[in-house]
Design an enzyme around this catalytic site. Structure first.
Site, PDB file in Angstrom:
ATOM      1  N   LEU A  38       0.861  -1.190   0.000  1.00  0.00           N
ATOM      2  CA  LEU A  38       0.000   0.000   0.000  1.00  0.00           C
ATOM      3  C   LEU A  38       0.893   1.234   0.000  1.00  0.00           C
ATOM      4  CD1 LEU A  38      -2.875  -0.646   2.598  1.00  0.00           C
ATOM      5  CD2 LEU A  38      -3.081  -0.516   0.116  1.00  0.00           C
ATOM      6  N   ASP A  39       0.583   2.219  -0.837  1.00  0.00           N
ATOM      7  CA  ASP A  39       1.321   3.479  -0.831  1.00  0.00           C
ATOM      8  C   ASP A  39       1.170   4.150   0.535  1.00  0.00           C
ATOM      9  OD1 ASP A  39       2.087   3.158  -3.453  1.00  0.00           O
ATOM     10  OD2 ASP A  39       0.426   4.326  -4.268  1.00  0.00           O
ATOM     11  N   PRO A  40       2.146   4.991   0.932  1.00  0.00           N
ATOM     12  CA  PRO A  40       2.099   5.638   2.255  1.00  0.00           C
ATOM     13  C   PRO A  40       0.792   6.371   2.553  1.00  0.00           C
ATOM     14  CG  PRO A  40       4.249   5.965   1.270  1.00  0.00           C
ATOM     15  CD  PRO A  40       3.409   5.286   0.224  1.00  0.00           C
TER      16      PRO A  40
END
Length: 294
Positions: A38-40
């Site tokens: 998951l992206d930040p």
């Protein structure tokens, strides 16, 4: 050593690797991995495998995902999400766009489609990650990938303000889908610069956000010796075809020997007495133990 699957609710501001690092400190074990980065800025379900369960995590990443989020039309960013710099603007007002037009455009993305991953992504080209090229100002040809969008629909009215239009959406998609790129491609189809302004993953690998736990909640449970946050390893093979073995088959598997099974699948999760004991791979008319989990 503790073993199992954790349905982690990742919060905004941390990478998937950050989440694993913090869990290693909480659970005092190094053998932890995640399934499906998951992206930040993205929140929501991040499947985590602990102990022996790390051996099946690759099968968790194969499953489809469900997301809810927000798309903003009116300007585009360098990263295709809200974290990047504004790179273009196409102001619009309520008279420029209708909900029917948006819905029709969204529906056109369902089914198998081709997607080009964003420059700010971990996809590798010539052994180097795309975001490394992007940070140094280099533009490289990106590999196209085939993905499947099962459902993509609007879940809120269109909100117009100061030259932009925002609306919420729901998407069910295959692994490897970049939802922020989907938001940008939708904008292109509608004729406007766009980006994904918010994203939450609500389901992944059969795990739902309604049962997910934050790092803080897991830490509190662990301190109280409450291991209810650990799901059985069987949750890691939910998407694999299953076969129930005889005791004789189980013995053969334990020695790493091949067994005869009538099954057309290439990969099987082998169960004995309701427990997954191996991952089997087809070899001609036989199945070979690929991973023994006894």
């Amino acid at each position: 050593m503790i073993t199992g699957i954790i349905n982690l609710k990742k919060e905004a501001g941390m990478t998937s690797h950050d989440a694993v690092f913090k869990l290693r400190k909480i659970l005092h074990t190094k053998k932890i991995g995640h399934g499906g980065t998951l992206d930040p800025d993205v929140v929501g379900v991040l499947p985590i495998a602990v102990g022996k369960a790390t051996r099946v995590i690759e099968y968790m990443t194969e499953s489809g995902k469900i997301y809810e989020g927000e798309i903003t039309l009116g300007y585009a960013t360098s990263t295709e999400d809200s974290s990047g710099e504004v790179i273009s603007r196409t102001p619009l007002t309520q008279s420029d766009l209708s909900e029917d037009v948006v819905d029709h455009a969204m529906k056109s993305f369902t089914g198998p489609i081709t997607q080009v991953p964003p420059m700010y992504s971990a996809v590798k080209v010539n052994g180097k990650k795309l975001y490394e090229y992007a940070r140094s100002g280099e533009e490289v040809e990106r590999p196209k990938r085939q993905i499947t969008i099962s459902e993509f629909r609007r879940t809120s009215p269109l909100y117009f303000e100061k030259g932009i239009c925002r609306f919420s959406f729901y998407v069910s998609c295959s692994k490897g889908t970049y939802v922020r790129t989907l938001a940008v491609d939708l904008g292109i189809k509608l004729g406007y610069a766009s980006h994904m302004s918010f994203l939450k993953r609500t389901s992944s690998a059969g795990l739902s956000i309604t049962q997910s736990l934050t790092l803080e909640e897991i830490n509190e449970k662990y301190k109280q010796e409450d291991f209810s946050f650990l799901l059985p390893i069987e949750y890691g093979v939910l998407d694999l075809p299953k076969v129930n073995l005889t005791e004789e088959d189980k013995v053969e598997i334990s020695y790493g020997r091949r067994i005869l099974l009538e099954n057309e699948a290439d990969t099987l999760a082998a169960f004995y007495e309701n427990r997954v004991i191996a991952i089997l791979e087809k070899r001609g008319n036989e199945f070979k133990p690929h991973k023994v989990l006894l």
